[in-house]
Design a protein around this motif. Structure first.
Motif, PDB file in Angstrom:
ATOM      1  N   PRO A  23     113.103  41.635  91.334  1.00  0.00           N
ATOM      2  CA  PRO A  23     113.732  42.906  91.724  1.00  0.00           C
ATOM      3  C   PRO A  23     113.913  42.997  93.238  1.00  0.00           C
ATOM      4  O   PRO A  23     114.788  43.708  93.708  1.00  0.00           O
ATOM      5  N   GLN A  24     113.086  42.230  93.964  1.00  0.00           N
ATOM      6  CA  GLN A  24     113.185  42.263  95.430  1.00  0.00           C
ATOM      7  C   GLN A  24     114.541  41.779  95.920  1.00  0.00           C
ATOM      8  O   GLN A  24     114.965  42.132  97.003  1.00  0.00           O
ATOM      9  N   LEU A  25     115.182  40.918  95.116  1.00  0.00           N
ATOM     10  CA  LEU A  25     116.424  40.322  95.579  1.00  0.00           C
ATOM     11  C   LEU A  25     117.649  41.037  95.013  1.00  0.00           C
ATOM     12  O   LEU A  25     118.772  40.585  95.189  1.00  0.00           O
ATOM     13  N   MET A  30     119.392  47.759  97.591  1.00  0.00           N
ATOM     14  CA  MET A  30     119.011  47.584  98.997  1.00  0.00           C
ATOM     15  C   MET A  30     119.488  48.725  99.870  1.00  0.00           C
ATOM     16  O   MET A  30     118.769  49.180 100.754  1.00  0.00           O
ATOM     17  N   GLN A  33     117.102  51.578  99.480  1.00  0.00           N
ATOM     18  CA  GLN A  33     115.819  51.328 100.152  1.00  0.00           C
ATOM     19  C   GLN A  33     115.959  51.432 101.661  1.00  0.00           C
ATOM     20  O   GLN A  33     115.113  52.041 102.322  1.00  0.00           O
ATOM     21  N   ILE A  34     117.045  50.832 102.176  1.00  0.00           N
ATOM     22  CA  ILE A  34     117.224  50.844 103.631  1.00  0.00           C
ATOM     23  C   ILE A  34     117.425  52.271 104.124  1.00  0.00           C
ATOM     24  O   ILE A  34     116.810  52.695 105.112  1.00  0.00           O
ATOM     25  N   LEU A  37     114.144  54.075 103.951  1.00  0.00           N
ATOM     26  CA  LEU A  37     113.217  53.520 104.956  1.00  0.00           C
ATOM     27  C   LEU A  37     113.530  54.075 106.338  1.00  0.00           C
ATOM     28  O   LEU A  37     112.630  54.507 107.061  1.00  0.00           O
ATOM     29  N   LEU A  41     110.998  56.181 108.550  1.00  0.00           N
ATOM     30  CA  LEU A  41     110.517  55.736 109.859  1.00  0.00           C
ATOM     31  C   LEU A  41     110.844  56.752 110.945  1.00  0.00           C
ATOM     32  O   LEU A  41     110.030  57.009 111.828  1.00  0.00           O
TER      33      LEU A  41
ATOM     34  N   SER B 127     106.688  45.836  99.351  1.00  0.00           N
ATOM     35  CA  SER B 127     106.813  44.558  98.638  1.00  0.00           C
ATOM     36  C   SER B 127     108.270  44.126  98.549  1.00  0.00           C
ATOM     37  O   SER B 127     108.580  43.072  98.005  1.00  0.00           O
ATOM     38  N   HIS B 128     109.173  44.950  99.100  1.00  0.00           N
ATOM     39  CA  HIS B 128     110.590  44.626  99.006  1.00  0.00           C
ATOM     40  C   HIS B 128     111.106  44.051 100.306  1.00  0.00           C
ATOM     41  O   HIS B 128     110.862  44.595 101.380  1.00  0.00           O
ATOM     42  N   ILE B 129     111.805  42.920 100.146  1.00  0.00           N
ATOM     43  CA  ILE B 129     112.363  42.243 101.317  1.00  0.00           C
ATOM     44  C   ILE B 129     113.286  43.179 102.098  1.00  0.00           C
ATOM     45  O   ILE B 129     113.301  43.176 103.324  1.00  0.00           O
ATOM     46  N   ALA B 130     114.041  44.008 101.362  1.00  0.00           N
ATOM     47  CA  ALA B 130     114.985  44.901 102.033  1.00  0.00           C
ATOM     48  C   ALA B 130     114.257  45.779 103.045  1.00  0.00           C
ATOM     49  O   ALA B 130     114.741  45.998 104.166  1.00  0.00           O
ATOM     50  N   VAL B 131     113.075  46.266 102.650  1.00  0.00           N
ATOM     51  CA  VAL B 131     112.318  47.164 103.521  1.00  0.00           C
ATOM     52  C   VAL B 131     111.740  46.405 104.710  1.00  0.00           C
ATOM     53  O   VAL B 131     111.935  46.792 105.870  1.00  0.00           O
ATOM     54  N   VAL B 134     114.392  45.064 107.207  1.00  0.00           N
ATOM     55  CA  VAL B 134     114.944  46.060 108.127  1.00  0.00           C
ATOM     56  C   VAL B 134     114.008  46.241 109.314  1.00  0.00           C
ATOM     57  O   VAL B 134     114.436  46.256 110.469  1.00  0.00           O
ATOM     58  N   MET B 135     112.709  46.332 109.021  1.00  0.00           N
ATOM     59  CA  MET B 135     111.746  46.510 110.114  1.00  0.00           C
ATOM     60  C   MET B 135     111.707  45.274 111.012  1.00  0.00           C
ATOM     61  O   MET B 135     111.703  45.385 112.248  1.00  0.00           O
TER      62      MET B 135
END
Lengths: 181, 256
Positions: A23-25, A30, A33-34, A37, A41, B127-131, B134-135
């Motif tokens: 699921p990460q890929l 994305m 999530q971005i 995020l 932040l 755990s997500h590459i997307a997150v 980005v950082m």
């Protein structure tokens, strides 16, 4: 939680709701999530930089100040205690010196008195002994004269008793001769 | 987690072992079953918001009394502050302290997201590459810009190692440049990979727990790995922050 949909929700989830691959890929998610995020932040950054960090920094600075002040106060009190001890020691030393001085003075005074008394007594003794000497020599001279007279008389009598006739001059000379020896 | 679906599926297949270690990483909308768009409120939103709440509770509510003699929560907040502050000061130097709030933001977010992710049934955003990418890319771009802004083209001396023999310098420069551009990759995959691996392993052991014969061992293993994961959750946040400091140091003082 469980979705009963059996049509694929997206390219990353199968018809049973299970993940296809990692699921990460999954590119479908994305953007979501971005976006979240970045929102997260930014929110955290403003919470930290506007409220939390200045507050904690001020609390830490205040504590540091309090500790520094307390240490300075303690240092001052310690200094005072040292000064008080010094003053006490000085007073003690002064008192000792004063006592020593008084004792020495008293001793000197007493010594002077004793010396004066001794000198006086010595003088008296000397006078007395001179007087006694004089008396003794007088007595001795008197006694010598008396012995001479007695010896003269006795010698004259003895010579007369012997039947001789002695003139006073020769007897006196003889006696003087004897007494010298 | 769609566990009901799986159990029915497993029952239908007649198998007692069900491995779906990756299902915990699925992003799904919180309300309804629609597709996940950019602004959809998803479990990502929920768990990121919870990490914000956790940071708020610890660093703002916990310090609200501003006590000279701190309470427990205030002590922890001060500890976190002092920990990151000292790290930035020691690694990046005094002039790196300007960037302390940014590093603190990254550290606190990763720490809280990792820790919250360890709650059973939780979703681990880190755990997500997307997150993490980005950082990491943000850090990479920031330090590169800071490097050029502070040092001009002198920043390129980072790649020209003047202490090495002249013959070796071009070779080293190539290696240095490659390693510089690999930084964001390793920076992001390290964190996401650690988080994903730990959670997936726990999930695999949880599936083994369904077998009666080895379930005590499986539960013991889950417990042990959980303890390890607590450590990893902290260490990865620390590693991410300290690497950011190291990169910042390179940007501020590129001369070796």
């Amino acid at each position: 939680m469980a979705t009963e949909t059996h049509a694929p929700v997206s390219s990353c989830v199968d018809s049973h709701g299970g993940a296809i691959g990692m699921p990460q890929l999954c590119p479908d998610w994305m953007g979501n999530q971005i976006f979240w995020l970045v929102v997260t932040l930014v929110v955290i950054f403003f919470i930290l930089s506007k409220i939390a960090l200045p507050r904690i920094a001020s609390v830490l600075a205040e504590r540091q100040g309090t500790i520094t002040n307390d240490i300075a106060a303690a240092e001052e009190l310690k200094q005072k205690a040292v000064e008080a001890e010094e003053a006490y020691n000085k007073a003690l030393a002064d008192a000792r010196a004063e006592a020593g001085r008084i004792i020495a003075e008293a001793k000197a005074e007493m010594q002077a008195e004793v010396d004066a008394e001794i000198a006086k007594a010595d003088a008296e003794i000397a006078a007395k002994s001179a007087e006694s000497e004089k008396a003794i020599s007088e007595i001795r001279a008197g006694a010598l004269e008396a012995v001479k007279d007695v010896a003269k008389d006795t010698a004259k009598e003895i010579v007369a008793a012997m039947g001789g006739k002695a003139d006073a001059r020769s007897i006196t000379a003889a006696i003087n001769e004897r007494m010298k020896g | 987690m769609a566990t009901e679906t799986h159990s029915t599926e497993a029952a239908a297949e007649g198998s007692s072992l069900v491995f779906h270690p990756m299902d915990q990483f699925i992003v799904k909308p919180l309300f309804g079953d629609g597709p996940v768009g950019m602004f959809t409120i998803t479990n990502v939103t929920l768990w990121m918001a919870l990490s914000v709440v956790a940071i708020l509770l610890l660093l703002v509510v916990g310090t609200s009394r501003r006590a000279i003699v701190p309470s427990r929560s205030q002590s922890i907040a001060e500890l976190a502050y002092g920990f990151v502050y000292k790290m930035v000061e020691d690694v990046a130097g005094k002039d790196g302290l300007r960037y302390f709030p940014y590093i603190m933001t990254l550290f606190m977010f990763i720490l809280m997201a990792n820790m919250l992710g360890l709650i059973p049934m939780a979703f681990t955003t880190t755990s997500h590459i997307a997150v993490t990418a980005v950082m990491a890319v943000a850090v990479f771009l920031s330090v590169t810009i800071i490097g050029f802004w502070k040092n001009g083209f002198g920043f390129l001396s980072l790649f020209w190692i003047s202490s090495a023999p002249l013959v070796l310098r071009p070779i080293l420069a190539i290696i240095e440049i490659i390693s510089y551009f690999v930084r964001p990759v390793s920076h992001s995959i390290r964190l996401a990979g650690n988080m994903m691996a730990g959670h997936a392993v726990i999930k695999v052991f949880a599936a083994f727990a369904a077998l009666l014969a080895i379930s005590p061992f499986a539960i013991l293993a889950i417990t042990a790995i959980y303890a390890l994961e607590l450590l990893v959750a902290f260490i990865q946040a620390y590693v991410f922050a300290i690497l950011t400091c190291v990169y910042l140091k390179d940007a501020l003082h590129p001369h070796h």
